[in-house]
Design an enzyme around this catalytic site. Sequence first.
Site, mmCIF file in Angstrom:
data_model
loop_
_atom_site.group_PDB
_atom_site.id
_atom_site.type_symbol
_atom_site.label_atom_id
_atom_site.label_comp_id
_atom_site.label_asym_id
_atom_site.label_seq_id
_atom_site.Cartn_x
_atom_site.Cartn_y
_atom_site.Cartn_z
ATOM 1 N N LYS A 1 -13.146 -28.840 10.936
ATOM 2 C CA LYS A 1 -13.467 -29.395 9.616
ATOM 3 C C LYS A 1 -13.841 -28.313 8.597
ATOM 4 O O LYS A 1 -13.656 -28.515 7.390
ATOM 5 C CB LYS A 1 -14.688 -30.324 9.735
ATOM 6 N N TYR B 1 -19.966 -41.426 9.107
ATOM 7 C CA TYR B 1 -18.927 -41.976 9.993
ATOM 8 C C TYR B 1 -19.100 -43.476 9.901
ATOM 9 O O TYR B 1 -19.275 -44.171 10.884
ATOM 10 C CB TYR B 1 -19.256 -41.435 11.388
ATOM 11 N N ARG C 1 -11.170 -41.441 23.116
ATOM 12 C CA ARG C 1 -11.877 -41.772 24.364
ATOM 13 C C ARG C 1 -11.302 -43.071 24.919
ATOM 14 O O ARG C 1 -11.994 -44.095 25.002
ATOM 15 C CB ARG C 1 -13.387 -41.927 24.085
ATOM 16 N N TYR D 1 -15.262 -30.260 20.153
ATOM 17 C CA TYR D 1 -16.342 -31.095 19.614
ATOM 18 C C TYR D 1 -17.337 -31.618 20.648
ATOM 19 O O TYR D 1 -18.386 -32.155 20.246
ATOM 20 C CB TYR D 1 -15.767 -32.258 18.791
ATOM 21 N N HIS E 1 -12.619 -47.339 11.245
ATOM 22 C CA HIS E 1 -12.250 -45.950 11.556
ATOM 23 C C HIS E 1 -12.857 -45.515 12.890
ATOM 24 O O HIS E 1 -12.158 -44.944 13.741
ATOM 25 C CB HIS E 1 -12.715 -45.020 10.435
ATOM 26 N N THR F 1 -14.321 -41.284 6.942
ATOM 27 C CA THR F 1 -13.033 -41.886 6.623
ATOM 28 C C THR F 1 -13.183 -43.369 6.311
ATOM 29 O O THR F 1 -13.818 -44.106 7.062
ATOM 30 C CB THR F 1 -12.078 -41.747 7.815
ATOM 31 N N ASP G 1 -21.630 -35.272 6.444
ATOM 32 C CA ASP G 1 -20.534 -36.222 6.538
ATOM 33 C C ASP G 1 -20.944 -37.352 7.478
ATOM 34 O O ASP G 1 -21.406 -37.101 8.588
ATOM 35 C CB ASP G 1 -19.290 -35.517 7.084
ATOM 36 N N GLU H 1 -8.815 -37.021 5.697
ATOM 37 C CA GLU H 1 -9.722 -38.159 5.823
ATOM 38 C C GLU H 1 -10.066 -38.608 4.408
ATOM 39 O O GLU H 1 -10.690 -37.864 3.648
ATOM 40 C CB GLU H 1 -10.992 -37.790 6.613
ATOM 41 N N SER I 1 -12.952 -28.791 2.497
ATOM 42 C CA SER I 1 -13.108 -30.203 2.161
ATOM 43 C C SER I 1 -12.977 -30.280 0.644
ATOM 44 O O SER I 1 -13.584 -29.494 -0.065
ATOM 45 C CB SER I 1 -14.486 -30.722 2.573
#
Lengths: 405, 405
Positions: free
Chosen positions: B245, B120, B134, B236, B125, B337, B118, B191, B249
Site C-alpha cells: 500500500k 475497512y 481466506r 501482511y 468489501h 474500499t 485507513d 481501492e 495513495s
Amino acid sequence: MTADPFALTDDLWGLTNLPYAVASAQDWSPQVVSRLGGHVVGIAGLAAADGHRKWARAWSTPSLNAFLEQGPSSWQAARRWLQQLLSDDRRRDFVRPHLRPLDAVELHLAVDVADYVDFYASEHHATNVGKIFRPDGAALTPNWKHLPIGYHGRAGTVVVSGTDIVRPVGQRKTPADAAPQFGPSVRLDIEAEVGFVVGGETELGERVGVDRADEHIFGVGLFNDWSARDLQAWEYVPLGPFLGKSFASSLSAWITPMAALKEARIALPQQDPQPLPYLRGLEGAFGLDLALEVRLNGTLVSQPPYAQMYWGPGQMLAHLTVNGARLRNGDLFASGTVSGPEPQQRGSLLELSWSGSEPIRLEDGTERSFLQDGDEVTITATAPAVGGGRIALGEVSGRILPARD
Amino acid sequence: MTADPFALTDDLWGLTNLPYAVASAQDWSPQVVSRLGGHVVGIAGLAAADGHRKWARAWSTPSLNAFLEQGPSSWQAARRWLQQLLSDDRRRDFVRPHLRPLDAVELHLAVDVADYVDFYASEHHATNVGKIFRPDGAALTPNWKHLPIGYHGRAGTVVVSGTDIVRPVGQRKTPADAAPQFGPSVRLDIEAEVGFVVGGETELGERVGVDRADEHIFGVGLFNDWSARDLQAWEYVPLGPFLGKSFASSLSAWITPMAALKEARIALPQQDPQPLPYLRGLEGAFGLDLALEVRLNGTLVSQPPYAQMYWGPGQMLAHLTVNGARLRNGDLFASGTVSGPEPQQRGSLLELSWSGSEPIRLEDGTERSFLQDGDEVTITATAPAVGGGRIALGEVSGRILPARD
C-alpha cells in the site's frame, strides 16, 4: 559550584559521543543542542559565533529536521567541527558561555516525526510472540526470514522520554468472553526498541539501496513502543496492530549520530535462507552492538542485546523503500522489540512473564506480569566508542498514569 | 471569450458546494482556493479585500492546515461569508478579479497530511476479500462487527489526484512458488474510497466521542488506495499491509466541506450486534449518501454506493481516539474500499475480477483483471445538495507508469 564542564570522568558522554537533542532553557528558545558530560552545549549559538551560518540556522529551530535535510556531508563536517572545538583547550572560554548544566534545560522531542514505521526484526522476539499468540501454528510466519516485517505506526503520538503515559482504554475479548469488554487495558506492556532517524528526501518511485543506508540514516535513539496486549490481540487480525500501539510511543531525547557508532558496527547473524539481492549489501547489511538495559521501578529486569537482531537497519531502510515509497526528513523507523535468546534478555513483559504465567519479581518484593499505574520504565544502552571505552545512548523513560474516565 | 463565471448550468459546482483546494497560477503562489462552476475562486485575496484577515492569513498558505486549525465555528462562518458574497449580484465586480478559469491553475495536494489511517468499513468489501484471501475461514473476522478495523498508512506518499503512479516492485510468493519472487507487481489494483480530513488538535489521552465528529471532521475527498495485491498477500501476516500500500495513495484535489453534505447524511445500516456505547451516537453515528463511479480508461466499471457502508465516519473517529491517540490538523482517515452488495458495485479490481478469475471487459474490447501500464483510473462521485439538486465531489485520478529498473 558547578564542576568544570570539560573535566570528564568517563567516555559515556565524551567527545566520541556528542549526541543531539532539542532543549530550551530560561534564555534559550527550543533549539538543537549537543552534550558534553553533564552539560548541554548550545551549538546554535556556538556555530553562529564561529561563523558557521548554515548550521546555526538549522540548529536554531525547534527540531532536528532542518539539519537532517542537509545530508551526510554536512552531518560529518558538523561533527568534525564540534569535536575539534570542544577538544581545543585554547577555546574553552569561547565555548563556556554556550554550556548549561543538564538540570537547567528542558528536553523536547528532537524530531518532527514525518512517517513512523515499526519493524519486527528480532528472531527471538518474533518466535516468542508467535508461540504466545499463535500456539497452534509455526512460531515464525513463512515470510519472516525473507523480509523485515514492518507496519506503519502513529507519528503524532511519538513523545519524548519522560512524558507520562495515560493507560489506554478500548476493546478486549478473551476466548472466554462471550462479547468484547470495554475498559482500561489490563495487559499494558513495553517494547524495548532502537529507533532510527532518517534524513534526506527521496522521490516517489525511488528506491534506497541497502548500501545507501549511510546517506539517510542519521542516528539512533532508544524507543519504547508501549503496547496494550489485550487491545492488540482482539484487533490485529487481519490488518495489524492499531489502537494497541497508537496511544503513545516514547523516544529518547538524545539522538546518537551513526558516526558515533562506527565501532559498534558488526556483522549480522547468519541469514538463512539468503535474502533476495536487494537486502544484501557489503556496507549496508550491518548490525549494531548495543547493550540495552530495561529497568522497572529501578529493578533491572532485562538486558536485551541488540547485536542479536536478525535484520539490520540498512536492510530495513532498503525494504521500506523498495516499492518506491519516498523518504522525508524526520522519518523514523524502529527495530521492533529487542530480545536475545536468554530469558533475561527479553525486551517485553509479554515475553518476560510469558504472557502472565511467570510473573517477574521486583526489588521491592512485588510481582509484575504487566504494568501497574505508577510504574516507571527506563531503557538505557551503551555501545563501544570509537577509539575505545563506551558511550551512552540517551535513556527513554515513562511512567504510567491511570486511565481517564 | 470565457463564459460568464456566475452563469451556472447545474448545481454540481454551485453555491451549495464550494469545496476547497490548493492551487497556484501564473500570478498566484500556492494557496487555498474554492470553486464556482468552471472557475477557481481566489479566496485568500477575496478575504483580504473584504477585511477578513484571519481567513486571508490561513488561506495564503500552501495547505489547508492553518484553516483546519481554526475549528468549526471559523469553517462555518467562512462558508456563510463566501456563499453570501458569491450570491450577491452587486458584488460581482468585486469578486471577478479573484476568479481564474480552471485550466489556468495547477492543483496541489490540499492537506499537509499528519497521520493517515485507513479503515475497512464496508461489510461487502470485507466479506469479498475474506472469501478471496481466506477461503477456508469465515469471511469476516470475529472482531469485524464490534469495531471499525483500521491501520496506519504512509502519510508521506499521499499524492494529489493526477499524479502518475509508478508500478511498485517487491516480493511476492504464491503457494506454488518454492521461494519468493522479486519484481514489478503483477496484481496492481485500486481501492475506491472516501477520505476524511481532520482539523483541531486534541491532547494525548483525550478521547473524541462519536457525537463530537462535527468538531473535527472538516470535509471529504475521494481517495484511491492503490494496492499491490501480490506484495500484500505475502507480507501482511501478522502485522498488516505495508509495502503493498505504501507506494502511493491518491487524494482528490478538491475537499468538500461536511457542511455541503448535510443533505447527504443518512442513517447507518442496522448494526447487529449493537456496538459498544462509545460507538453509538445520536448525532455522530451517521452515514453518507455518496454515489461513486469508477472508470478505467474511460469505461465505467463500478458504481459503489457509499450509503451502504457499515461503519460511519463519526464512529471511525471515535474508535481512532478511544485509546487516547491525539489528533493533529491534517490527519486523514479513509473509509476503506467502498463496495455494495451487487457485483457492479465493487470498489476494487480484486473483487470485480474475483481475484482474476472473471476479468472485466473494457469498451475498447480488452480485458482486465488488474492494472496494466498506461491504464488510467478515475473515481468521481455526487451527493444530494442542500436545498435540492446534486453536488460533485472532486475526482481522483491516476495513471500507471511502468516499474523503474
